[in-house]
Motif scaffolding. Structure first.
Motif, PDB file in Angstrom:
ATOM      1  N   SER A  54       0.828  -1.192   0.000  1.00 24.72           N
ATOM      2  CA  SER A  54       0.000   0.000   0.000  1.00 24.72           C
ATOM      3  C   SER A  54       0.869   1.251   0.000  1.00 24.72           C
ATOM      4  N   ALA A  55       0.209   2.390  -0.203  1.00 28.56           N
ATOM      5  CA  ALA A  55       0.920   3.665  -0.173  1.00 28.56           C
ATOM      6  C   ALA A  55       1.476   3.953   1.214  1.00 28.56           C
ATOM      7  N   VAL A  56       0.795   3.453   2.244  1.00 24.35           N
ATOM      8  CA  VAL A  56       1.283   3.655   3.618  1.00 24.35           C
ATOM      9  C   VAL A  56       2.647   2.996   3.789  1.00 24.35           C
ATOM     10  N   ASN A  57       2.809   1.793   3.276  1.00 28.33           N
ATOM     11  CA  ASN A  57       4.103   1.124   3.375  1.00 28.33           C
ATOM     12  C   ASN A  57       5.188   1.895   2.640  1.00 28.33           C
ATOM     13  N   THR A  58       4.837   2.470   1.495  1.00 25.16           N
ATOM     14  CA  THR A  58       5.817   3.241   0.732  1.00 25.16           C
ATOM     15  C   THR A  58       6.267   4.472   1.501  1.00 25.16           C
ATOM     16  N   SER A 106      28.927  20.015   4.845  1.00 26.04           N
ATOM     17  CA  SER A 106      30.034  19.049   4.831  1.00 26.04           C
ATOM     18  C   SER A 106      29.541  17.617   5.055  1.00 26.04           C
ATOM     19  N   ILE A 107      28.375  17.332   4.517  1.00 20.10           N
ATOM     20  CA  ILE A 107      27.806  15.987   4.621  1.00 20.10           C
ATOM     21  C   ILE A 107      28.135  15.242   3.335  1.00 20.10           C
ATOM     22  N   PRO A 108      28.736  14.069   3.411  1.00 18.22           N
ATOM     23  CA  PRO A 108      29.104  13.353   2.180  1.00 18.22           C
ATOM     24  C   PRO A 108      27.884  13.041   1.318  1.00 18.22           C
ATOM     25  N   VAL A 109      28.091  13.113   0.000  1.00 21.03           N
ATOM     26  CA  VAL A 109      27.015  12.766  -0.934  1.00 21.03           C
ATOM     27  C   VAL A 109      26.621  11.308  -0.780  1.00 21.03           C
ATOM     28  N   ASP A 110      27.547  10.493  -0.284  1.00 26.50           N
ATOM     29  CA  ASP A 110      27.258   9.069  -0.128  1.00 26.50           C
ATOM     30  C   ASP A 110      26.107   8.818   0.837  1.00 26.50           C
ATOM     31  N   ILE A 111      25.842   9.760   1.734  1.00 31.57           N
ATOM     32  CA  ILE A 111      24.715   9.596   2.659  1.00 31.57           C
ATOM     33  C   ILE A 111      23.409   9.481   1.878  1.00 31.57           C
ATOM     34  N   VAL A 112      23.268  10.301   0.839  1.00 34.27           N
ATOM     35  CA  VAL A 112      22.053  10.246   0.019  1.00 34.27           C
ATOM     36  C   VAL A 112      21.971   8.909  -0.707  1.00 34.27           C
ATOM     37  N   LEU A 113      23.091   8.398  -1.181  1.00 32.08           N
ATOM     38  CA  LEU A 113      23.092   7.093  -1.838  1.00 32.08           C
ATOM     39  C   LEU A 113      22.679   5.998  -0.858  1.00 32.08           C
ATOM     40  N   VAL A 114      23.110   6.122   0.395  1.00 31.62           N
ATOM     41  CA  VAL A 114      22.697   5.148   1.405  1.00 31.62           C
ATOM     42  C   VAL A 114      21.188   5.226   1.631  1.00 31.62           C
ATOM     43  N   VAL A 115      20.650   6.440   1.673  1.00 32.18           N
ATOM     44  CA  VAL A 115      19.201   6.604   1.854  1.00 32.18           C
ATOM     45  C   VAL A 115      18.452   5.957   0.688  1.00 32.18           C
ATOM     46  N   GLN A 116      18.929   6.163  -0.539  1.00 31.19           N
ATOM     47  CA  GLN A 116      18.285   5.541  -1.692  1.00 31.19           C
ATOM     48  C   GLN A 116      18.332   4.016  -1.600  1.00 31.19           C
ATOM     49  N   SER A 117      19.463   3.489  -1.181  1.00 29.54           N
ATOM     50  CA  SER A 117      19.582   2.034  -1.060  1.00 29.54           C
ATOM     51  C   SER A 117      18.662   1.493   0.022  1.00 29.54           C
ATOM     52  N   LEU A 118      18.538   2.238   1.124  1.00 27.26           N
ATOM     53  CA  LEU A 118      17.653   1.792   2.201  1.00 27.26           C
ATOM     54  C   LEU A 118      16.192   1.818   1.769  1.00 27.26           C
ATOM     55  N   ILE A 119      15.843   2.779   0.930  1.00 26.51           N
ATOM     56  CA  ILE A 119      14.471   2.812   0.411  1.00 26.51           C
ATOM     57  C   ILE A 119      14.172   1.535  -0.359  1.00 26.51           C
ATOM     58  N   VAL A 120      15.127   1.110  -1.181  1.00 23.89           N
ATOM     59  CA  VAL A 120      14.945  -0.141  -1.911  1.00 23.89           C
ATOM     60  C   VAL A 120      14.794  -1.311  -0.955  1.00 23.89           C
ATOM     61  N   LEU A 121      15.653  -1.347   0.056  1.00 20.86           N
ATOM     62  CA  LEU A 121      15.605  -2.447   1.026  1.00 20.86           C
ATOM     63  C   LEU A 121      14.253  -2.521   1.708  1.00 20.86           C
ATOM     64  N   PHE A 122      13.748  -1.399   2.161  1.00 22.63           N
ATOM     65  CA  PHE A 122      12.483  -1.409   2.897  1.00 22.63           C
ATOM     66  C   PHE A 122      11.296  -1.646   1.971  1.00 22.63           C
ATOM     67  N   ILE A 123      11.384  -1.153   0.728  1.00 23.39           N
ATOM     68  CA  ILE A 123      10.308  -1.410  -0.222  1.00 23.39           C
ATOM     69  C   ILE A 123      10.230  -2.896  -0.545  1.00 23.39           C
ATOM     70  N   ALA A 124      11.384  -3.533  -0.650  1.00 23.11           N
ATOM     71  CA  ALA A 124      11.415  -4.953  -1.010  1.00 23.11           C
ATOM     72  C   ALA A 124      11.092  -5.862   0.166  1.00 23.11           C
ATOM     73  N   ALA A 125      10.936  -5.315   1.349  1.00 25.75           N
ATOM     74  CA  ALA A 125      10.644  -6.131   2.533  1.00 25.75           C
ATOM     75  C   ALA A 125       9.464  -5.526   3.301  1.00 25.75           C
ATOM     76  N   PRO A 126       8.240  -5.596   2.737  1.00 28.67           N
ATOM     77  CA  PRO A 126       7.080  -5.035   3.444  1.00 28.67           C
ATOM     78  C   PRO A 126       6.861  -5.621   4.834  1.00 28.67           C
ATOM     79  N   PRO A 127       7.095  -6.929   5.056  1.00 32.17           N
ATOM     80  CA  PRO A 127       6.918  -7.435   6.427  1.00 32.17           C
ATOM     81  C   PRO A 127       7.828  -6.752   7.436  1.00 32.17           C
ATOM     82  N   LEU A 128       9.025  -6.342   7.002  1.00 34.26           N
ATOM     83  CA  LEU A 128       9.924  -5.629   7.904  1.00 34.26           C
ATOM     84  C   LEU A 128       9.334  -4.287   8.312  1.00 34.26           C
ATOM     85  N   ILE A 129       8.748  -3.567   7.359  1.00 35.08           N
ATOM     86  CA  ILE A 129       8.116  -2.280   7.668  1.00 35.08           C
ATOM     87  C   ILE A 129       6.954  -2.474   8.644  1.00 35.08           C
TER      88      ILE A 129
END
Length: 447
Positions: free
Chosen positions: A49-53, A385-408
Motif C-alpha cells: 500500500s501507499a502507507v508502506n511506501t 560538509s555531509i558526504p554525498v554518499d549519505i544520500v546514496l545510502v538513503v536511496q539504497s535503504l528505500i529499496v531495502l524497505f520497499i522490497a521487505a514489506p513485512p519488515l516495515i
C-alpha cells in the motif's frame, strides 16, 4: 401375468475413461495455475500500500539522519562528555540533522533565502532536470515489472540509443523542428530494438531476461567505448580523447517559454507517463500484459500468447529507456558522451520503479523524489560538509524497505496482511504434515 420381474441381461463391459482410471489426487490444473517464483516475488513487492511506501521513505530518512549525526564532527566532540552535559550532544545532533535536511530541501525544492523568486525556485528546476531521465527509464522498468520481467538492461538500452542517434542524426544539420523529434525517435527506436532482442530471446529460447540484460549491458558499454575511439564512427573530430561529437544545437531540446530551467523533456515525460498509464491500465494489450504478470501459465491457458507479450513488453521497456538516453544527450550532457553517459540512471531507475510500485504515476512521483535527493545532495555537501554518499545510502535503504514489506509492518507494528497470515498457516500445516501430527489433536499440535 407373472409379477416377478424378468431377468435383465448384464450390461456390456465398457472401459473406464482415463479420468476414472486416474488415481485420486490433485487436479491437473493445479500445475497450470502455479505462479512462477519471479512473478510471485514481484507481486509481493509491488502490491504494498501507499502507507508502506511512505513509511519506507520515512524510515530511510531516519536512518540517514542517524548517519549524519554519527559523521558530524561537532556531535562526536559533544559525545565525549555526554554524561556530563547530555543536552549538548542532543543539541548538536539536532543541529546536524536539521541542517543537513534543511540544505537538502533548499537545494531541491525552494530556497527561501534567495533574493528573488526566479532564484528561489531554481532548485526545483534542478530537481526536475535530474528527475526527467529517471522517470523515463523508471517507466520502462515498470512496464517490464508488470509483465513479470526483470529488465536490468536499461543502461545498455540507453547507450545503444545514444549511439544510434549520434550516428544517424548528429550530422544531418536539419531545422530544429525536424531534427529534435527525429533524434528522439531514432533513440527510442534503437532502445526498443535492443530491449526487444531480450524479449525475443526469452520468448524463443526461454533464456532468463536478467542474464540477457546484464550481458547486453556489457556488450553496449564496450561497443560504445570502441565507437567513441573511431573517428569514422562517433569520435569527435580533431580529438584524441574517447568522446563523441557534441549534440548539435538544432538537435537539443528547446527550453520551455518563460522557464530557463526547464526544457521540453519535462513535457515529453509527462506525455510518456500518460501513455504508459493508458497502455497498462486501459488498453487490451495492457490487460494481457497484466494477466501474464500475474500468472503466465493461466494466461496461456486463457489463450494469451505469452511469448508475444514478452516481446511487446521489452520493446516498450527498451524504448522508454532509450528516451531516457535521449534526454541525457539532448538536454543534460550536450558536449559529447562516452560509455558512462547513463550516469547510473539505468540502475537507479529500478529503485524508482520499485518505489512507484510499477504504476505509471507512482513511478513519476518516485522519480521526482530521487531527483530531489540528487539535486539536494550537492548543497548538503557544500554547506553542511555531509558526504554525498549519505544520500546514496538513503536511496539504497528505500529499496531495502520497499522490497521487505513485512519488515516495515514489524517495525511500525502494523497488522499483517491476509496473504502473510495464510502463508504462516500453510507453513504450520506443512510442519505438522512433516511431523505426522494430526491437526485435530490440539495437545500434539501445541507440542
Amino acid at each position: 401375468m407373472s409379477t416377478e420381474s424378468e431377468p435383465q441381461a448384464p450390461a456390456p463391459d465398457v472401459p473406464e475413461s482415463p479420468a476414472a482410471q486416474a488415481p485420486a489426487g490433485p487436479p491437473m490444473t493445479r500445475n497450470i495455475q502455479e505462479i512462477p517464483v519471479s512473478n510471485r516475488v514481484l507481486h509481493d513487492i509491488l502490491r504494498g500500500s501507499a502507507v508502506n511506501t511512505v513509511l519506507a521513505v520515512l524510515l530511510a530518512l531516519i536512518v540517514g539522519g542517524v548517519l549524519i549525526a554519527l559523521t558530524n564532527a561537532e556531535v562526536q566532540a559533544a559525545a565525549g562528555y555526554f554524561f556530563a552535559r547530555p543536552l549538548d550532544t542532543l543539541a548538536a545532533v539536532w543541529a546536524a540533522v536539521a541542517g543537513g535536511y534543511g540544505a537538502l530541501f533548499s537545494g531541491s525544492i525552494i530556497n527561501f533565502s534567495a533574493p528573488d523568486f526566479a532564484t528561489a525556485i531554481k532548485p526545483l528546476g534542478n530537481t526536475i532536470g535530474f528527475a526527467v531521465p529517471l522517470i523515463a527509464a523508471g517507466l520502462g522498468i515498470a512496464v517490464a515489472f508488470r509483465v513479470g520481467l526483470f529488465n536490468i538492461g536499461a543502461r545498455g538500452q540507453m547507450l545503444i540509443a545514444c549511439a544510434a542517434a549520434a550516428l544517424v542524426t548528429f550530422q544531418l544539420n536539419l531545422p530544429a523542428l525536424i531534427q529534435v523529434p527525429l533524434t528522439l525517435i531514432v533513440g527510442i527506436a534503437a532502445g526498443a530494438l535492443w530491449g526487444g532482442l531480450v524479449g525475443l530471446l526469452k520468448a524463443r529460447t526461454g533464456a532468463h531476461e536478467v542474464i540477457l540484460t546484464i550481458m547486453l549491458n556489457y556488450v553496449a558499454f564496450y561497443l560504445i567505448s570502441w565507437m567513441v575511439r573511431v573517428p569514422e564512427l562517433l569520435q569527435k573530430p580533431g580529438q584524441i580523447q574517447p568522446i563523441s561529437r557534441p549534440t548539435p544545437v538544432n538537435g537539443q531540446l528547446p527550453k520551455l517559454p518563460g522557464l530557463d530551467q526547464l526544457d521540453w523533456g519535462f513535457v515529453i515525460v509527462i506525455v510518456a507517463t500518460l501513455f504508459v498509464w493508458w497502455l497498462v491500465e486501459r488498453s487490451s494489450l495492457g490487460f494481457r500484459m497484466r494477466a501474464v504478470g500475474e500468472n503466465p501459465h493461466a494466461a496461456r491457458a486463457a489463450g494469451i500468447s505469452v511469448p508475444r507479450v514478452y516481446i511487446y513488453a521489452m520493446l516498450f521497456s527498451g524504448g522508454l529507456a532509450g528516451m531516457a538516453g535521449m534526454f541525457q544527450i539532448q538536454s543534460t550532457i550536450t558536449s559529447g558522451f562516452d560509455g558512462n553517459i547513463d550516469a547510473g540512471i539505468g540502475f537507479t531507475a529500478i529503485t524508482v520503479a520499485l518505489l512507484g510500485r510499477s504504476r505509471a504515476w507512482g513511478t513519476f512521483w518516485a522519480g521526482l523524489l530521487f531527483g530531489a535527493l540528487k539535486a539536494g545532495s550537492f548543497p548538503m555537501q557544500a554547506l553542511q560538509s555531509i558526504p554525498v554518499d549519505i544520500v546514496l545510502v538513503v536511496q539504497s535503504l528505500i529499496v531495502l524497505f520497499i522490497a521487505a514489506p513485512p519488515l516495515i509492518r514489524t517495525i511500525f507494528f502494523l497488522p499483517k496482511t491476509d496473504s502473510e497470515r495464510s502463508a504462516r498457516s500453510r507453513a504450520r500445516a506443512a510442519r505438522r504434515a512433516e511431523r505426522h501430527i494430526d491437526p485435530s489433536d490440539s495437545k500434539a499440535a501445541a507440542a
